[in-house]
Enzyme design. Structure first.
Site, short mmCIF file in Angstrom:
data_model
loop_
_atom_site.label_atom_id
_atom_site.label_comp_id
_atom_site.label_asym_id
_atom_site.label_seq_id
_atom_site.Cartn_x
_atom_site.Cartn_y
_atom_site.Cartn_z
CB CYS A 87 -4.23 10.93 11.86
SG CYS A 87 -2.52 10.28 12.04
NE ARG A 90 1.19 10.54 10.09
CZ ARG A 90 0.72 9.49 9.28
NH1 ARG A 90 -0.36 8.95 9.56
NH2 ARG A 90 1.50 8.89 8.38
CG ASP A 144 3.50 1.55 9.42
OD1 ASP A 144 3.37 2.43 10.04
OD2 ASP A 144 3.66 1.83 8.16
CE LYS A 186 -1.94 1.59 4.00
NZ LYS A 186 -1.33 2.98 4.45
CG ASN A 187 2.90 2.68 3.54
OD1 ASN A 187 1.53 3.01 3.41
ND2 ASN A 187 3.20 2.41 4.77
NE ARG A 247 -6.48 4.56 6.14
CZ ARG A 247 -5.47 5.07 6.94
NH1 ARG A 247 -5.73 4.85 8.33
NH2 ARG A 247 -4.39 5.16 6.56
C1 UD1 Z 1 4.88 6.96 6.11
C2 UD1 Z 1 3.80 5.77 6.04
C3 UD1 Z 1 3.36 5.22 7.29
C4 UD1 Z 1 4.67 5.04 8.48
C5 UD1 Z 1 5.59 6.40 8.38
C6 UD1 Z 1 6.80 6.12 9.12
C7 UD1 Z 1 2.80 6.01 3.80
C8 UD1 Z 1 1.44 6.16 3.18
N1 UD1 Z 1 2.53 5.94 5.21
O1 UD1 Z 1 4.11 7.88 6.62
O2 UD1 Z 1 2.57 3.99 7.40
O3 UD1 Z 1 4.06 5.04 9.66
O4 UD1 Z 1 6.19 6.66 6.96
O5 UD1 Z 1 7.37 4.91 8.49
O6 UD1 Z 1 3.74 5.75 3.29
N2 UD1 Z 1 7.58 14.65 10.13
C9 UD1 Z 1 8.04 15.83 10.58
N3 UD1 Z 1 7.62 16.71 9.57
C10 UD1 Z 1 7.38 16.20 8.25
C11 UD1 Z 1 7.12 14.95 8.13
C12 UD1 Z 1 7.19 14.17 9.13
O7 UD1 Z 1 8.27 16.13 11.75
O8 UD1 Z 1 7.35 17.08 7.41
C13 UD1 Z 1 7.66 13.42 11.39
C14 UD1 Z 1 6.42 12.61 11.60
O9 UD1 Z 1 5.54 13.29 12.67
C15 UD1 Z 1 6.98 11.23 12.21
C16 UD1 Z 1 8.30 11.25 11.37
O10 UD1 Z 1 8.39 12.59 10.88
O11 UD1 Z 1 7.44 11.51 13.52
C17 UD1 Z 1 8.14 10.35 10.45
O12 UD1 Z 1 7.00 10.78 9.37
P1 UD1 Z 1 6.94 10.26 7.76
O13 UD1 Z 1 8.06 9.54 7.54
O14 UD1 Z 1 6.83 11.58 7.27
O15 UD1 Z 1 5.59 9.52 7.94
P2 UD1 Z 1 4.61 9.32 6.52
O16 UD1 Z 1 5.65 9.50 5.29
O17 UD1 Z 1 3.48 10.50 6.72
#
Ligand code: UD1
Length: 434
Positions: free
Chosen positions: A120, A125, A319, A22-23, A411
């Site tokens: 969420c 996030r 995850d 999915k990711n 999902r």
């Molecule tokens: C993706 C995955 C999710 C997984 C996560 C971490 C998808 C669709 N989702 O989510 O299932 O749990 O990676 O492996 O691929 N952060 C910031 N600033 C930002 C972005 C992120 O501080 O701009 C922080 C987040 O709050 C979190 C960490 O960085 O603590 C990792 O988040 P991120 O890797 O961005 O997660 P997603 O890409 O949203």
């Protein structure tokens, strides 16, 4: 709303194949916005999040058609109208991953308007790193009515060096966004502290097949030489390491013996390391492709307590933290689980406790005291992986467990109840829950 009714205590046995990730599929689908030629993706899982992404892409002028027949399922994405570049709140709020249309749309159309994803169930996030990266490529970004409005001056981004590290590591979708945007930028981009998740390498593989020039994807430094345009391509989505890990935990929880095909073992070394330390036996068969290995998963009678710390890849994935915690509830002693990616991601703790688990949380750490057995109960969790951990607990618990609001599970897991039933679980879906 649908619920799963699980009669616990059945040993899982048999064979099962892992579905497409999915990711990986979500940013791969978004990458189709980078060209007006068709992009064909194979092994796309049939999930609520994928259908939401189809809906969003459709609104953005990208026609999506899927071959329902034939295995593996193929999805064709074809942009035929680039006039609407607004990803509306209605869709973004149902799926945070919608944010991955931002980079491709900005790069190709020179502008993008994407509703800011809110927090969420698993935490705040933010998307500050995505925006920092796109700004470094020259994008002008403003916020209006809850939307991020990004424009590329003169219609084209410029290559630059971009640092994407944050307080919790890099960002997976942020890396996908910046890498995708940089493919059409003028000049070379270097992403430093890029996410190393295998899903990023998969997105880069598709982009390169579309004519992009990306090297280093899957490592902390990714280099992208911008090109003038991209073309259509075909690509198979990698198998889902999180689904594979969930199935491994399910086999172990029930003292089962399950042959799991298409396991992306090379991307799961931290998971296999922790399962092995616990006393779960993962026996891979020889394979030419380390991302599609057949493994037999069995379990020793007594599980040893362990420490698990989630980290960005190649560390133990956040995850799978909830599913692993369900398994640790049955270990012989105290295990320690520390969450370093989403420190608030513990919605399953209170629900597992309702099933007789002994869990003590302090901040981002939970001490799991193994118990002799779990007891069935009505439970509910408002996030995808937490819900999966409750299903696992239900498979091992004495009596009936009702997991409410399984739309969270839908999902990310295709037909989970039918797939577990095929392995011998007593699990049914009913539409009667709260
Ligand atoms: C993706 C995955 C999710 C997984 C996560 C971490 C998808 C669709 N989702 O989510 O299932 O749990 O990676 O492996 O691929 N952060 C910031 N600033 C930002 C972005 C992120 O501080 O701009 C922080 C987040 O709050 C979190 C960490 O960085 O603590 C990792 O988040 P991120 O890797 O961005 O997660 P997603 O890409 O949203």
């Amino acid at each position: 709303m649908d619920a799963f009714h699980i009669e616990g205590g059945r040993r899982l046995e048999g064979e099962i194949s892992v579905n497409g990730s999915k990711n990986a599929a979500l940013p791969l689908m978004a990458a189709a916005l980078l060209t007006n030629e068709p992009v064909v993706l194979r092994s796309v899982p049939d999930l609520a999040d994928i259908r939401n992404m189809q809906k969003l892409l459709d609104e953005l002028g990208c026609e999506v058609s899927s071959s329902e027949s034939g295995s593996p399922r193929a999805v064709t994405l074809h942009v035929n109208d680039e006039s609407i570049s607004h990803a509306r709140y209605d869709i973004v709020r149902t799926m945070r991953a919608s944010v991955c249309v931002l980079g491709p749309m900005l790069a190709r159309r020179g502008r993008a308007r994407v509703s800011m994803p809110g927090g969420c169930a698993i935490g705040e996030r933010p998307i500050d790193l995505h925006l920092r990266g796109l700004r470094a490529l020259g994008a002008q970004i403003e916020l209006d009515e809850g939307d991020v409005i990004a424009t590329a001056p003169g219609g084209r981004l410029r290559g630059a060096t971009v640092f994407l590290g944050g307080p919790f590591g890099s960002t997976v979708l942020g890396t996908a966004n910046v890498m995708s945007a940089a493919t059409l930028a003028q000049g070379t981009t270097v992403i430093e502290s890029a996410a190393c998740e295998p899903e990023i390498a998969d997105v880069a593989a598709l982009l390169n097949a579309m004519g992009a020039r990306i090297s280093g994807a899957g490592t902390p430094r990714v280099t992208i030489e911008g090109v003038d345009q991209l073309h259509g391509a075909e690509h198979s989505v990698i198998p889902d390491r999180i689904e594979a890990g969930t199935l491994m935990c399910a086999a172990a929880m029930t003292n089962g013996s399950v042959q799991i095909h298409d396991v992306p073992l090379d991307s799961m070394l931290a998971v296999v390391d922790r399962l092995t330390a616990l006393g779960v036996v993962v026996q891979p068969e020889p394979s030419d492709d380390p991302q599609r290995v057949s493994c037999r998963v069995t379990c020793e009678r007594v599980l040893k307590p362990i420490r698990v710390t989630t980290q960005p890849h190649p560390g133990f994935p956040t995850d799978l933290q909830a599913q692993m915690m369900a398994l640790l509830c049955l270990a012989d002693g105290n295990s320690i689980v520390t969450e370093k990616v989403f420190p608030e991601r513990f919605l399953h703790v209170a629900e597992l406790s309702r099933m007789g688990a002994e869990l003590h949380r302090q901040g981002a750490t939970v001490v799991v005291t193994g118990v002799r057995g779990l007891r069935g109960a009505p439970v509910m969790a408002s996030d995808l992986r937490a819900s999966a951990s409750l299903v696992l607990a239900g498979l091992a618990a004495a009596g009936e467990t009702v997991v409410n609001r399984v739309y969270h599970l839908d999902r990310g897991y295709e037909n989970l109840e039918a797939r577990l039933e095929q392995l011998g679980a007593a699990i049914t879906r009913r539409g009667d829950s709260v």
